[in-house]
Design a protein around this motif. Structure first.
Motif, short mmCIF file in Angstrom:
data_model
loop_
_atom_site.label_atom_id
_atom_site.label_comp_id
_atom_site.label_asym_id
_atom_site.label_seq_id
_atom_site.Cartn_x
_atom_site.Cartn_y
_atom_site.Cartn_z
N ALA A 20 0.84 -1.21 0.00
CA ALA A 20 0.00 0.00 0.00
C ALA A 20 0.87 1.26 0.00
O ALA A 20 0.64 2.21 -0.75
CB ALA A 20 -0.92 -0.01 1.21
N ILE A 21 1.89 1.25 0.84
CA ILE A 21 2.79 2.40 0.91
C ILE A 21 3.58 2.54 -0.39
O ILE A 21 3.93 3.63 -0.81
CB ILE A 21 3.75 2.27 2.10
N GLY A 22 3.84 1.39 -1.02
CA GLY A 22 4.61 1.39 -2.26
C GLY A 22 3.98 2.26 -3.33
O GLY A 22 4.69 2.93 -4.08
N ASP A 23 2.66 2.26 -3.39
CA ASP A 23 1.98 3.11 -4.37
C ASP A 23 2.29 4.58 -4.12
O ASP A 23 2.55 5.35 -5.03
CB ASP A 23 0.46 2.89 -4.30
N GLU A 24 2.28 4.93 -2.83
CA GLU A 24 2.58 6.31 -2.46
C GLU A 24 4.02 6.66 -2.83
O GLU A 24 4.33 7.72 -3.34
CB GLU A 24 2.36 6.48 -0.95
N GLU A 25 4.90 5.68 -2.56
CA GLU A 25 6.33 5.89 -2.86
C GLU A 25 6.53 6.18 -4.33
O GLU A 25 7.29 7.06 -4.70
CB GLU A 25 7.12 4.64 -2.44
N ARG A 26 5.82 5.42 -5.17
CA ARG A 26 5.98 5.61 -6.61
C ARG A 26 5.60 7.01 -7.06
O ARG A 26 6.33 7.63 -7.82
CB ARG A 26 5.16 4.57 -7.39
N SER A 27 4.49 7.52 -6.55
CA SER A 27 4.08 8.84 -7.02
C SER A 27 4.98 9.93 -6.43
O SER A 27 5.30 10.91 -7.10
CB SER A 27 2.60 9.10 -6.70
N LEU A 28 5.42 9.73 -5.18
CA LEU A 28 6.35 10.70 -4.60
C LEU A 28 7.68 10.69 -5.34
O LEU A 28 8.33 11.72 -5.50
CB LEU A 28 6.58 10.39 -3.11
N ASN A 29 8.06 9.51 -5.79
CA ASN A 29 9.32 9.38 -6.52
C ASN A 29 9.25 10.13 -7.85
O ASN A 29 10.19 10.85 -8.20
CB ASN A 29 9.64 7.91 -6.76
N VAL A 30 8.16 9.96 -8.55
CA VAL A 30 7.99 10.67 -9.82
C VAL A 30 8.08 12.18 -9.58
O VAL A 30 8.79 12.90 -10.29
CB VAL A 30 6.64 10.31 -10.47
N ALA A 31 7.39 12.64 -8.54
CA ALA A 31 7.40 14.08 -8.24
C ALA A 31 8.81 14.56 -7.90
O ALA A 31 9.25 15.61 -8.37
CB ALA A 31 6.45 14.36 -7.08
N ALA A 32 9.51 13.77 -7.10
CA ALA A 32 10.86 14.16 -6.69
C ALA A 32 11.79 14.23 -7.88
O ALA A 32 12.57 15.18 -8.04
CB ALA A 32 11.39 13.18 -5.66
N GLU A 33 11.70 13.23 -8.76
CA GLU A 33 12.60 13.22 -9.92
C GLU A 33 12.29 14.35 -10.88
O GLU A 33 13.20 14.94 -11.46
CB GLU A 33 12.53 11.85 -10.61
N GLU A 34 11.01 14.63 -11.04
CA GLU A 34 10.65 15.75 -11.91
C GLU A 34 11.18 17.06 -11.35
O GLU A 34 11.71 17.90 -12.08
CB GLU A 34 9.13 15.83 -12.09
N ALA A 35 11.05 17.23 -10.05
CA ALA A 35 11.51 18.48 -9.41
C ALA A 35 13.02 18.62 -9.54
O ALA A 35 13.54 19.70 -9.84
CB ALA A 35 11.10 18.50 -7.94
N GLN A 36 13.74 17.51 -9.35
CA GLN A 36 15.20 17.55 -9.47
C GLN A 36 15.63 17.83 -10.90
O GLN A 36 16.58 18.57 -11.14
CB GLN A 36 15.80 16.21 -9.02
N ASP A 37 14.92 17.22 -11.84
CA ASP A 37 15.25 17.41 -13.24
C ASP A 37 15.05 18.86 -13.66
O ASP A 37 15.82 19.42 -14.42
CB ASP A 37 14.39 16.47 -14.09
#
Length: 429
Positions: A80-97
């Motif tokens: 369940a938390i993994g789903d949250e991790e995935r979307s937070l990861n996308v957001a983090a990578e986009e912000a860093q990029d």
RNA sequence: GGAGGCGUCGCCUAGCCCGGUUUAUGGCGCCCGCCUGCUAAGCGGGUUUGGGUUAAUCCCCAUCGCGAGUUCAAAUCUCGCCGCCUCCGCCA
């Protein structure tokens, strides 16, 4: 690229420094905001990720102890938390990029000694050689393209037939003169600079490292089929020779010289200086390059300028040294000296060398560091590059300067060993 | 272009088949300390690099050629790419 930490710790001075280069302060503020958001996003992602990892470890423990029900329960929670991790990861990578893309487009901070200014007219003439202007005869007032075609040295028409306009084709003595210049230059730098013959076609990453991409894509030739770029200067491959590496301080300064063809689309210069060799798509150039510690860099900059100047003196060409103002430097440079020769036939000052100190701007893009002898973490090297020299315009200046009343051309005596002793191009007969 | 092998923390190396007690094993080198008349040996500890957080320590995240995927969990499984080596083909 510039150090993002400088933006965090001293926003005001970054705004001022980049302002000298014509960057809108709002752009810097925007970067600071993006960076803060990126860090927050990464923090959120890492926290959740830590939770996932902790639960996964517990799943393993439960399995080993035979408690299958508990293992399943923990796995479900982690899922369940993994789903949250995935979307937070996308957001983090986009912000860093987003931060990185912005950073890649920002120029280097100008040095404290770099003159202020808003354009080429604010460049400072640091010195001239010789002290008093040379005298020129009527015979020297003939443009090189006329001399070149009269004596069979330069055939711009046939060059254009093969490759389009602005691709010069040299013949006979004209071609030999180029070869002599390259040999002369490489030999005269051999005392301190290791000779290198790098590839002339490079990967995208190699072009990004020097600052030529992504901002100046239009200026470069690109081979789409193989996704390779034709180098605009040997600085590009030389910078990437140690890309991603950690050097020993004892190996610095690391000095290289290379002769290569250089390719430039000159997209933004359509219609300007188009005659003869004033502006061409392909030219040969000998480059000086150095990796150095910050302490070594200033003296190296001076010595590289001195080397380029020395060659112009040896070639007997009148020149001046320009200390480029903050607004006129290339994206990677913090300090740049341009050398311009006076060419009497076209009655123009021609840029034949540009020597730049790029501080750690390129090293940060290319991730080139050195391990300090005194200990401590690896630090970014400083890179310096300079032409010594660019031959097309030097060729023009030599041919115009050396022209005599009878139509023959006297070549610089220093080239004699490289021309089988033949230093006079005979008049057309 | 074809076939096969290999890529792990400065160097060497274990782990990969069979995913989870691995905070990646051990050796060499290096650093600190103990011991010692000195050196060597011996003993104890440390030793990838980034990022985040902190007054600092702590802690957290990433990193086993690169990238994507499967999974609660990947050095380990799958796919793609890159590099090196061997053989074959082609070729200046």
């Amino acid at each position: 690229m510039i150090d993002i930490r400088l933006v965090r710790d001293d926003l005001e001075s970054v705004r001022d420094a980049l302002g000298r280069r014509g960057v809108d302060p709002k752009e810097v503020d925007r970067l600071a905001a993006m960076d803060a958001e990126a860090r927050a996003a990464v923090g959120r992602r890492d926290d959740v990720r830590a939770e996932v990892k902790a639960l996964s470890r517990q799943v393993g423990e439960a399995r080993r102890s035979g408690d299958t029900a508990r293992a399943e329960d923990l796995a479900a929670r982690s899922r369940a938390i993994g789903d949250e991790e995935r979307s937070l990861n996308v957001a983090a990578e986009e912000a860093q990029d987003e931060v990185r893309q912005t950073l890649l487009l920002l120029p280097n901070l100008p040095g404290t000694d770099t003159p202020d200014g808003v354009g080429p007219e604010d460049n400072v003439v640091a010195r001239s050689w010789p002290d008093t202007d040379m005298e020129y005869t009527e015979a020297q007032r003939v443009p090189h393209w006329e001399v070149g075609s009269e004596l069979g040295l330069l055939d711009m028409e046939r060059g254009a037939k093969l490759s389009g306009s602005m691709f010069p084709l040299y013949r006979g003595f004209g071609a030999r003169l180029l070869r002599a210049l390259t040999s002369f230059a490489l030999d005269s730098h051999a005392d301190e600079f290791e000779e290198v013959r790098p590839p002339t076609m490079v990967l995208t990453e190699t072009m990004v490292s020097t600052g030529h991409l992504p901002k100046f894509e239009e200026d470069a030739y690109h081979l789409e089929r193989d996704d390779l770029w034709a180098i605009p200067t040997a600085e590009v491959p030389l910078t990437s020779m140690w890309r991603g590496d950690v050097l020993d301080e004892a190996d610095l300064p690391l000095r290289l010289t290379a002769a290569t063809a250089c390719f430039r689309r000159e997209a933004g210069a359509a219609g300007r200086d188009t005659r003869g060799l004033l502006r061409v798509h392909e030219f040969d150039k000998v480059e000086l390059f150095a990796y150095a510690t910050p302490d070594q860099a200033p003296a190296l900059l001076d010595s590289m300028v001195a080397r380029a100047e020395r060659m112009l003196q040896d070639l007997g060409l009148q020149y001046r040294v320009l200390d480029l103002c903050a607004a006129d430097m290339g994206i990677s440079a913090s300090r740049t000296f341009d050398l311009e020769v006076y060419s009497p036939g076209v009655d123009m000052w021609l840029e034949v060398s540009s020597v730049s100190w790029c501080t750690d701007y390129q090293a940060r893009r290319a991730n080139i560091r050195y391990r300090p002898t005194a200990g401590g973490p690896p630090a970014f090297v400083h890179t310096l590059n300079g032409s010594a020299l660019a031959w097309a315009r030097i060729w023009a200046a030599i041919v115009e300067t050396g022209r005599r009343a009878d139509g023959s051309v006297v070549l610089p005596e220093v080239l004699s060993p490289y021309l089988r002793g033949e230093t006079v191009i005979p008049a057309a007969g």
